[in-house]
Design an enzyme around this catalytic site. Structure first.
Site, short mmCIF file in Angstrom:
data_model
loop_
_atom_site.label_atom_id
_atom_site.label_comp_id
_atom_site.label_asym_id
_atom_site.label_seq_id
_atom_site.Cartn_x
_atom_site.Cartn_y
_atom_site.Cartn_z
N SER A 47 6.04 0.40 -5.90
CA SER A 47 5.29 1.27 -4.99
C SER A 47 5.45 0.90 -3.52
O SER A 47 4.45 0.74 -2.79
CB SER A 47 3.81 1.22 -5.35
OG SER A 47 3.67 1.36 -6.74
N ASP A 69 6.09 5.04 -7.23
CA ASP A 69 4.89 5.43 -8.01
C ASP A 69 4.55 6.92 -7.86
O ASP A 69 4.10 7.56 -8.81
CB ASP A 69 3.67 4.55 -7.67
CG ASP A 69 3.35 4.49 -6.19
OD1 ASP A 69 4.18 4.95 -5.37
OD2 ASP A 69 2.27 3.98 -5.84
N ARG A 110 0.85 -3.59 -13.78
CA ARG A 110 0.56 -3.09 -15.11
C ARG A 110 1.85 -3.15 -15.92
O ARG A 110 2.89 -2.72 -15.45
CB ARG A 110 0.05 -1.65 -15.07
CG ARG A 110 -1.27 -1.48 -14.31
CD ARG A 110 -1.60 -0.01 -14.14
NE ARG A 110 -2.89 0.23 -13.53
CZ ARG A 110 -3.10 0.36 -12.21
NH1 ARG A 110 -2.10 0.26 -11.37
NH2 ARG A 110 -4.32 0.58 -11.75
P1 ADP Z 1 -2.60 0.10 -7.14
O1 ADP Z 1 -2.70 0.67 -5.77
O2 ADP Z 1 -2.41 -1.38 -7.17
O3 ADP Z 1 -1.63 0.82 -8.02
P2 ADP Z 1 -5.14 1.39 -7.86
O4 ADP Z 1 -4.62 2.75 -7.90
O5 ADP Z 1 -6.02 0.96 -8.99
O6 ADP Z 1 -4.04 0.25 -7.83
O7 ADP Z 1 -5.93 1.22 -6.48
C1 ADP Z 1 -6.61 0.05 -6.18
C2 ADP Z 1 -7.39 0.29 -4.91
O8 ADP Z 1 -8.41 1.28 -5.12
C3 ADP Z 1 -8.12 -0.93 -4.43
O9 ADP Z 1 -7.30 -1.67 -3.55
C4 ADP Z 1 -9.32 -0.36 -3.71
O10 ADP Z 1 -8.98 -0.10 -2.37
C5 ADP Z 1 -9.56 0.98 -4.36
N1 ADP Z 1 -10.73 0.93 -5.27
C6 ADP Z 1 -10.97 0.04 -6.26
N2 ADP Z 1 -12.15 0.29 -6.87
C7 ADP Z 1 -12.67 1.38 -6.25
C8 ADP Z 1 -13.87 2.15 -6.41
N3 ADP Z 1 -14.79 1.82 -7.32
N4 ADP Z 1 -14.05 3.21 -5.61
C9 ADP Z 1 -13.13 3.54 -4.68
N5 ADP Z 1 -12.00 2.85 -4.47
C10 ADP Z 1 -11.76 1.79 -5.24
MG MG Z 2 -0.61 2.47 -8.44
#
Ligand code: ADP
Ligand code: MG
Length: 454
Positions: free
Chosen positions: A142, A196, A78
């Protein structure tokens, strides 16, 4: 358990229920072991909790300005422009999201940093930002980093499926800065590096001083809290009084009961024997745990009878999003070429998703309980827990299971713990950390050293 003891569906499901259970006794044991590991980690002794000093204290709420932020999670990148009004309010002036391609996660280190620099370039183009000026950027990274100052730190080891070469052991700020220069964006200066979890805590703290813990429940999982500097024994000459935020790196916690599916997943993973808690809790792994159980049940003839056994054969083909769909009352069968799925099979899959996700939430709840009681054994204050991550945000019922464990453990006192979703907290918090860095810099002729914020 022997095969003939679990050859009926009901007995197999109750077998699963038992090997995935987290009893109240287990939760208490997790708390005790967590405390021991936290203590060893802070003292610089052998521990599965790294307890990394962040060089950041809780914010004052008066930090001000508009900052560029790069948030590298496990799945998404992001780029944000965040505005801080100096009165505890934040707003996002612009945000762009990019998915990290698989080949970048596992390719050459320079390639992933070049890709990140390209994402920033696109963000500048999309938002028509003047490239003749200079900008301060806060970098949310992160992954476990041994931080040496506010704007430098070496990657200890990749997690969440990343293996990109040439990064472990190197300063990630230097790598990002070099990529920015390669892409003719040397006018962007990386002024802060934040984990993070630290970003999430700082983001919430900015408006709510009762917040004393940041948690990530997304692709990976981790947490941080403000620790008394005097208790960070491994850094005796920090030169700071008061508190510093400590990044626990709790995904590495290794004292959990792993079942056969956890063990197999761990052995086959890119970081075998590491990140045990993360592999039982975080979004990257829940689908894969469930897939392994499905394959076993298909082999035993307990699920999807008559379906080609290879339907679920590819690792990581089942995602947490799929389980989340089931929990919402929908399903994922069409994605796997399954038609006319029986009611019994649908019920089995619902049970499986519930079993896997409930264990995740209960372990997360026990870990939160451990950190709260470490800070405040007798519940003398209120605790707001800032949580970022799509697993926590979107998995139906996930939050309730965490609250349930806290109630079971602490009864009425659990009311003193408040869980709060902080969407994009990890990015917003870095902007605040960037603001602290900028205000600490010597200012000449009142012009912020000629630097421009967006
Ligand atoms: P990052 O970890 O890259 O910062 P996020 O916090 O958006 O990003 O987490 C992404 C993760 O959340 C995905 O890898 C998946 O495991 C989980 N995820 C994505 N969509 C859903 C959903 N609808 N319900 C539950 N878990 C989800
Ligand atoms: Mg994150």
């Amino acid at each position: 358990m022997g095969k003939n003891q679990v050859n009926t569906l009901d007995s197999f499901l109750s077998h699963l229920e038992s090997i995935f259970s987290v009893t109240i006794h287990d939760a208490k044991e997790i708390i005790d072991t967590f405390h021991r590991e936290m203590s060893s980690g802070l003292a610089g002794m052998k521990s599965s909790l790294k307890m990394i000093p962040s060089f950041v204290g809780p914010p004052s709420g008066t930090e001000k300005g508009k900052y560029l932020v790069l948030d590298l999670g496990g799945t998404n990148i992001r780029v944000l422009a965040v505005e801080l009004d100096g009165k505890g309010n934040t707003s996002m002036a612009a945000v762009s999201r990019f998915v990290i391609p698989q080949e970048m996660m596992c390719g050459a280190g320079d390639a992933i940093f070049d890709y990140i620099a390209d994402c920033i370039k696109l963000f500048f183009e999309k938002n028509c930002i003047d490239r003749q000026k200079t900008y301060d950027l806060a970098f949310t990274f992160s992954f476990p980093v041994e931080q040496s100052s506010l704007a430098s730190g070496k990657l200890i080891g990749w997690t969440k499926g990343f293996t990109a070469s040439g990064v472990v052991g190197n300063d990630v700020v230097a790598l990002l800065s070099a990529a920015l220069r390669r892409k003719e964006m040397g006018f962007i200066h990386v002024v802060a590096l934040a984990n993070d979890t630290v970003g999430t805590l700082v983001a919430k703290c900015y408006s709510d001083p009762s917040c004393d813990m940041g948690v990530i429940l997304g692709t990976g999982t981790n947490a941080c809290y403000p620790e008394k500097v005097a208790r960070i024994l491994k850094c005796p000459v920090l030169g700071l009084s008061g508190k510093m935020i400590v990044n626990i790196e709790w995904g590495g916690f290794s004292q959990l009961k792993m079942n056969i599916y956890d063990q197999d997943l761990d052995c086959a993973s890119r970081n075998a024997d590491k990140q045990h808690l993360e592999k039982m809790v975080s979004g990257m792994y829940l689908g894969e745990i469930a897939r392994r159980v499905i394959v076993e049940m298909m082999n035993r003839g307990l699920l999807f009878k008559g379906t080609n056994l290879s339907a679920f054969s590819r690792e990581y083909m089942l995602h947490t999003e799929h389980l989340s769909l089931v929990a919402q009352g929908s399903d994922f069968f069409a994605d796997f070429g399954l038609r006319d799925v029986s009611e019994v099979d649908r019920g089995t899959i619902r049970e499986l998703c519930r079993i896997v996700s409930t264990r995740s939430a209960k372990i997360a709840g026990a870990a939160i309980a451990a950190v709260v009681t470490w800070m405040d054994a007798n519940f003398e204050s209120d605790h707001t827990i800032a949580i970022d991550g799509t697993l926590f945000e979107k998995y139906p019922g996930y939050q309730d299971h965490i609250v349930g464990v806290l109630r079971e453990l602490f009864g009425e006192c659990a009311k003193r713990i408040r869980l709060e979703l902080v969407r994009d907290g990890s990015g917003i918090g870095s902007a605040i950390i960037g603001a602290v860095a900028a205000s600490a810099r010597p200012v000449s002729s009142g012009d912020d050293c000629g630097r421009h914020r967006i």
